[in-house]
Design an enzyme around this catalytic site. Structure first.
Site, PDB file in Angstrom:
ATOM      1  N   LYS A 147      38.830  53.656  55.421  1.00 27.67           N
ATOM      2  CA  LYS A 147      39.768  54.009  54.354  1.00 27.67           C
ATOM      3  C   LYS A 147      39.196  53.601  53.007  1.00 27.67           C
ATOM      4  O   LYS A 147      39.078  52.418  52.712  1.00 27.67           O
ATOM      5  CB  LYS A 147      41.125  53.338  54.539  1.00 27.67           C
ATOM      6  CG  LYS A 147      42.158  53.967  53.579  1.00 27.67           C
ATOM      7  CD  LYS A 147      43.383  53.120  53.362  1.00 27.67           C
ATOM      8  CE  LYS A 147      43.175  52.031  52.361  1.00 27.67           C
ATOM      9  NZ  LYS A 147      42.910  52.498  50.970  1.00 27.67           N
ATOM     10  N   GLY A 155      37.869  43.366  49.540  1.00 24.77           N
ATOM     11  CA  GLY A 155      38.896  43.553  48.516  1.00 24.77           C
ATOM     12  C   GLY A 155      39.411  42.215  48.034  1.00 24.77           C
ATOM     13  O   GLY A 155      38.672  41.227  48.010  1.00 24.77           O
ATOM     14  N   SER A 156      40.685  42.176  47.687  1.00 26.09           N
ATOM     15  CA  SER A 156      41.239  40.970  47.084  1.00 26.09           C
ATOM     16  C   SER A 156      41.520  39.895  48.140  1.00 26.09           C
ATOM     17  O   SER A 156      41.763  40.193  49.309  1.00 26.09           O
ATOM     18  CB  SER A 156      42.542  41.306  46.355  1.00 26.09           C
ATOM     19  OG  SER A 156      43.494  41.802  47.273  1.00 26.09           O
ATOM     20  N   THR A 157      41.467  38.662  47.711  1.00 23.89           N
ATOM     21  CA  THR A 157      41.725  37.526  48.603  1.00 23.89           C
ATOM     22  C   THR A 157      43.154  37.594  49.136  1.00 23.89           C
ATOM     23  O   THR A 157      43.415  37.295  50.296  1.00 23.89           O
ATOM     24  CB  THR A 157      41.467  36.209  47.857  1.00 23.89           C
ATOM     25  OG1 THR A 157      40.062  36.155  47.536  1.00 23.89           O
ATOM     26  CG2 THR A 157      41.802  34.994  48.710  1.00 23.89           C
ATOM     27  N   GLU A 158      44.061  38.032  48.279  1.00 21.35           N
ATOM     28  CA  GLU A 158      45.466  38.149  48.677  1.00 21.35           C
ATOM     29  C   GLU A 158      45.637  39.081  49.895  1.00 21.35           C
ATOM     30  O   GLU A 158      46.267  38.705  50.894  1.00 21.35           O
ATOM     31  CB  GLU A 158      46.228  38.697  47.471  1.00 21.35           C
ATOM     32  CG  GLU A 158      47.711  38.810  47.620  1.00 21.35           C
ATOM     33  CD  GLU A 158      48.275  39.743  46.537  1.00 21.35           C
ATOM     34  OE1 GLU A 158      47.561  40.049  45.556  1.00 21.35           O
ATOM     35  OE2 GLU A 158      49.419  40.176  46.702  1.00 21.35           O
ATOM     36  N   GLY A 215      43.219  40.083  51.859  1.00 15.89           N
ATOM     37  CA  GLY A 215      42.402  39.524  52.940  1.00 15.89           C
ATOM     38  C   GLY A 215      43.179  38.507  53.753  1.00 15.89           C
ATOM     39  O   GLY A 215      43.126  38.487  54.984  1.00 15.89           O
ATOM     40  N   CYS A 256      32.487  41.659  42.778  1.00 12.96           N
ATOM     41  CA  CYS A 256      33.022  40.436  43.400  1.00 12.96           C
ATOM     42  C   CYS A 256      32.089  39.254  43.173  1.00 12.96           C
ATOM     43  O   CYS A 256      32.538  38.127  43.057  1.00 12.96           O
ATOM     44  CB  CYS A 256      33.267  40.662  44.882  1.00 12.96           C
ATOM     45  SG  CYS A 256      31.900  41.449  45.713  1.00 12.96           S
ATOM     46  N   GLU A 271      39.835  35.295  39.273  1.00  6.75           N
ATOM     47  CA  GLU A 271      38.960  36.450  39.182  1.00  6.75           C
ATOM     48  C   GLU A 271      39.592  37.473  38.233  1.00  6.75           C
ATOM     49  O   GLU A 271      40.691  37.960  38.479  1.00  6.75           O
ATOM     50  CB  GLU A 271      38.789  37.058  40.576  1.00  6.75           C
ATOM     51  CG  GLU A 271      37.771  38.165  40.624  1.00  6.75           C
ATOM     52  CD  GLU A 271      37.539  38.691  42.037  1.00  6.75           C
ATOM     53  OE1 GLU A 271      38.522  38.961  42.738  1.00  6.75           O
ATOM     54  OE2 GLU A 271      36.367  38.826  42.414  1.00  6.75           O
TER      55      GLU A 271
HETATM   56  P1  NAD Z   1      43.137  45.323  47.100  1.00  6.40           P
HETATM   57  O1  NAD Z   1      42.643  44.191  47.930  1.00  6.40           O
HETATM   58  O2  NAD Z   1      44.606  45.547  47.014  1.00  6.40           O
HETATM   59  O3  NAD Z   1      42.500  46.691  47.643  1.00  6.40           O
HETATM   60  C1  NAD Z   1      41.297  46.798  48.375  1.00  6.40           C
HETATM   61  C2  NAD Z   1      41.475  47.800  49.497  1.00  6.40           C
HETATM   62  O4  NAD Z   1      42.456  47.322  50.412  1.00  6.40           O
HETATM   63  C3  NAD Z   1      41.988  49.166  49.043  1.00  6.40           C
HETATM   64  O5  NAD Z   1      41.397  50.155  49.850  1.00  6.40           O
HETATM   65  C4  NAD Z   1      43.464  49.083  49.311  1.00  6.40           C
HETATM   66  O6  NAD Z   1      44.075  50.330  49.501  1.00  6.40           O
HETATM   67  C5  NAD Z   1      43.491  48.287  50.592  1.00  6.40           C
HETATM   68  N1  NAD Z   1      44.728  47.553  50.866  1.00  6.40           N
HETATM   69  C6  NAD Z   1      45.666  47.109  49.987  1.00  6.40           C
HETATM   70  N2  NAD Z   1      46.643  46.455  50.636  1.00  6.40           N
HETATM   71  C7  NAD Z   1      46.315  46.464  51.953  1.00  6.40           C
HETATM   72  C8  NAD Z   1      46.930  45.943  53.121  1.00  6.40           C
HETATM   73  N3  NAD Z   1      48.067  45.256  53.076  1.00  6.40           N
HETATM   74  N4  NAD Z   1      46.308  46.122  54.312  1.00  6.40           N
HETATM   75  C9  NAD Z   1      45.143  46.793  54.386  1.00  6.40           C
HETATM   76  N5  NAD Z   1      44.529  47.322  53.315  1.00  6.40           N
HETATM   77  C10 NAD Z   1      45.104  47.164  52.104  1.00  6.40           C
HETATM   78  O7  NAD Z   1      42.516  45.196  45.671  1.00  6.40           O
HETATM   79  P2  NAD Z   1      43.084  45.856  44.314  1.00  6.40           P
HETATM   80  O8  NAD Z   1      44.577  45.803  44.299  1.00  6.40           O
HETATM   81  O9  NAD Z   1      42.430  47.164  44.160  1.00  6.40           O
HETATM   82  O10 NAD Z   1      42.502  44.869  43.230  1.00  6.40           O
HETATM   83  C11 NAD Z   1      43.169  43.636  42.957  1.00  6.40           C
HETATM   84  C12 NAD Z   1      42.151  42.549  42.675  1.00  6.40           C
HETATM   85  O11 NAD Z   1      41.347  42.326  43.825  1.00  6.40           O
HETATM   86  C13 NAD Z   1      41.137  42.851  41.576  1.00  6.40           C
HETATM   87  O12 NAD Z   1      41.629  42.600  40.322  1.00  6.40           O
HETATM   88  C14 NAD Z   1      39.997  41.950  41.956  1.00  6.40           C
HETATM   89  O13 NAD Z   1      40.216  40.660  41.446  1.00  6.40           O
HETATM   90  C15 NAD Z   1      40.054  41.920  43.462  1.00  6.40           C
HETATM   91  N6  NAD Z   1      39.085  42.845  44.087  1.00  6.40           N
HETATM   92  C16 NAD Z   1      38.009  42.317  44.689  1.00  6.40           C
HETATM   93  C17 NAD Z   1      37.060  43.164  45.251  1.00  6.40           C
HETATM   94  C18 NAD Z   1      35.844  42.665  45.929  1.00  6.40           C
HETATM   95  O14 NAD Z   1      34.867  43.399  46.025  1.00  6.40           O
HETATM   96  N7  NAD Z   1      35.827  41.473  46.459  1.00  6.40           N
HETATM   97  C19 NAD Z   1      37.228  44.542  45.203  1.00  6.40           C
HETATM   98  C20 NAD Z   1      38.393  45.060  44.596  1.00  6.40           C
HETATM   99  C21 NAD Z   1      39.286  44.182  44.049  1.00  6.40           C
END
Ligand code: NAD
Ligand code: MG
Length: 478
Positions: free
Chosen positions: A184, A236-239, A241, A292, A389
């Site tokens: 995805k 993606g985000s730590t939250e 994750g 990141c 971040e």
């Molecule tokens: P996010 O973690 O919400 O999104 C990353 C991916 O996860 C996207 O494909 C999203 O659709 C998906 N996702 C969202 N909620 C999910 C869930 N509950 N279960 C499974 N998949 C889910 O990140 P964001 O909202 O796009 O960005 C927020 C913050 O995260 C940014 O400001 C940045 O600080 C951080 N971020 C970090 C990275 C990285 O490479 N480590 C990448 C993007 C964002």
């Protein structure tokens, strides 16, 4: 102000063919959704609608997982490593052949400068497929015992900052090890993943080995929580994750997480300052700071701080911000209105908390999402801009006096993805590298990526490694 102006040098978008709407790539075909709705995806540099894509619903996800399972049982897990590697080489070569198209599409969808998508993202995508193609028939010698087995169906969820590159980081090792995948892409950057679906067809990849389902967080959650999935890989985000880790607990699914960072880029007084300036710029302004492992905290030794900052500011006045498709652009658009709000909010807090904010004179385009390169000085460790971040072109500058103080400050973060060290002394580089709690430590360089090198974090930056021989482990039953 730039020293002098360049004439516009835009790359032509005519090489890409964006359809008005897309389906889902399931079982080797583009299919209409069963229960998914459609949403619009925009060009962040212009706010123009590019296309409509599906927000896949539970039945769509179920269908994709079933297709991946059928392909795993039916074909892919029975192929020899040698045959899998032929497919991976084919994917790598088609990425190279279509590199200009992919680079333009990535810049349009993501907002990153064409110079970066053309010279960094897309070549690294091809390199990843080439690299893991080389492993597919050598898994017996990878250090995981004879005949290591794949895991099965991998659910992969990726972010928007390096859409196609993160796809490659996820798909190449998974396929090399004999898994099938449902991937995805992020909701704001689905288009290169859909182009990759076409590449899979062009490569005659057996149907269902790669499935692409578009959508937002809810689709991602449905996918990773699907009982038919054996492995989950998330960047993606730590939250999010953390949320995924919680929902995986007690299941048999294997999980790797690549999350956020707040890397220290440490400059000692004996460092070649002009080179360090280039490394700082590359560390935090590359990809608008949507990285990141970005060097978002500059730690500079007090005795050279004034000199280094003067040179850094001079250098920042030469950066060109604007049209991502212009070959001279250094700083492109912020990927989304939502991310722009977050960068603005944290920068505002930086000021309120007492740090000094500076940006070069810089004209922002009227439409689209933009943020100027920004430097905060007088930052203390308790400031939110030193701890959280920002994921944007914002640098927080702190100073230190001794190497021990540099280590203490660098490690004073819940994250641990990367770090940089600038010094002439090799012994000091080694001393620092042993003490920095970061998955990657760059010495006299920053943001260097190579498929042969493992990448991943400590602490809240996640667990598991991607890239290199280490990256195979995440997709093998070991
Ligand atoms: P996010 O973690 O919400 O999104 C990353 C991916 O996860 C996207 O494909 C999203 O659709 C998906 N996702 C969202 N909620 C999910 C869930 N509950 N279960 C499974 N998949 C889910 O990140 P964001 O909202 O796009 O960005 C927020 C913050 O995260 C940014 O400001 C940045 O600080 C951080 N971020 C970090 C990275 C990285 O490479 N480590 C990448 C993007 C964002
Ligand atoms: Mg989110």
């Amino acid at each position: 102000m730039p020293t002098f102006d360049y004439a516009p040098a835009p790359e032509s978008p005519s090489i890409v063919d964006i359809q008005p709407s897309y389906g889902l790539f399931i079982g080797g075909e583009m299919v209409d959704p069963i229960d998914g709705a459609r949403f619009k995806t925009v060009n962040p540099a212009t706010e123009e609608v590019l296309s409509e894509v599906v927000a896949a619903g539970p039945e769509d996800v179920d269908r994709a997982v079933a297709a991946a399972r059928a392909a795993y049982d039916g074909a892919w897990s029975r192929l020899s490593g040698r045959d899998r590697s032929k497919y991976l080489y084919r994917l790598a070569r088609i990425v190279q052949e279509r590199s200009r198209e992919l680079a333009v599409l990535e810049s349009i969808d993501n907002g990153k400068p064409i110079r970066e998508s053309r010279d960094v993202d897309v070549p690294l995508v091809a390199a990843h497929f080439f690299y893991y193609a080389g492993w597919a028939d050598k898994l017996d010698y990878a250090g995981f015992g004879p005949d290591p087995r794949p895991l099965g169906v991998a659910a992969q969820v990726i972010p928007w900052n390096f859409p196609l590159l993160m796809l490659a980081w996820k798909i190449a090792p998974a396929l090399a090890c004999g898994n099938t995948v449902v991937l995805k892409p992020a909701e704001t950057t689905p288009l290169t993943a859909l182009a990759f679906a076409d590449i899979c067809r062009q490569a005659d990849l057996p149907p269902g080995v790669v499935n692409i389902v578009t959508g937002a967080g809810e689709t991602g959650r449905t996918l990773v929580e699907h009982p038919g999935v054996d492995k989950v890989a998330f960047t993606g985000s730590t939250e999010v994750g953390r949320q995924i880790a919680r929902s995986m607990a007690g299941t048999r699914k294997k999980l790797t997480l690549e999350l956020g960072g707040k890397a220290a880029n440490v400059v000692f007084d004996d460092a070649p300052l002009d080179q360090a300036v280039e490394g700082i710029v590359n560390g935090i302004f590359f990809n608008q700071g949507h990285v990141c492992c970005a060097g978002s905290r500059l730690l500079v030794q007090e005795s050279v701080a004034d000199e280094l900052l003067a040179r850094l500011k001079r250098r920042l006045t030469t950066l060109r911000l604007g049209d991502p498709l212009d070959k001279n652009t250094d700083i492109g658009a912020i990927n989304s209105a939502e991310q722009l709000d977050k960068i603005r909010m944290l920068s505002k807090i930086g000021e309120t908390e007492g740090a000094e904010r500076w940006s070069p004179p810089c004209e922002l385009p009227e439409r689209g999402f933009w943020f100027p390169p920004t430097v905060f000085t007088g930052v203390s460790q308790s400031h939110r801009i030193a701890r959280e971040e920002i994921f944007g072109p914002v640098l927080s500058v702190l100073t230190f006096r001794t190497p021990t103080e540099a280590i203490e400050k660098a490690n004073n973060t819940p994250y641990g993805l990367s770090a940089g060290v600038w010094t002439e002394k090799g012994s000091r580089i080694l001393w620092m590298a042993q003490r920095l709690r970061a998955g990657v430590v760059w010495a006299n360089t920053f943001n260097r990526f190579d498929p042969t090198s493992p990448f991943g974090g400590y602490k809240e930056s996640g667990y598991g490694r991607e890239g290199g021989r280490h990256g195979l482990e995440a997709y093998l039953d070991v």
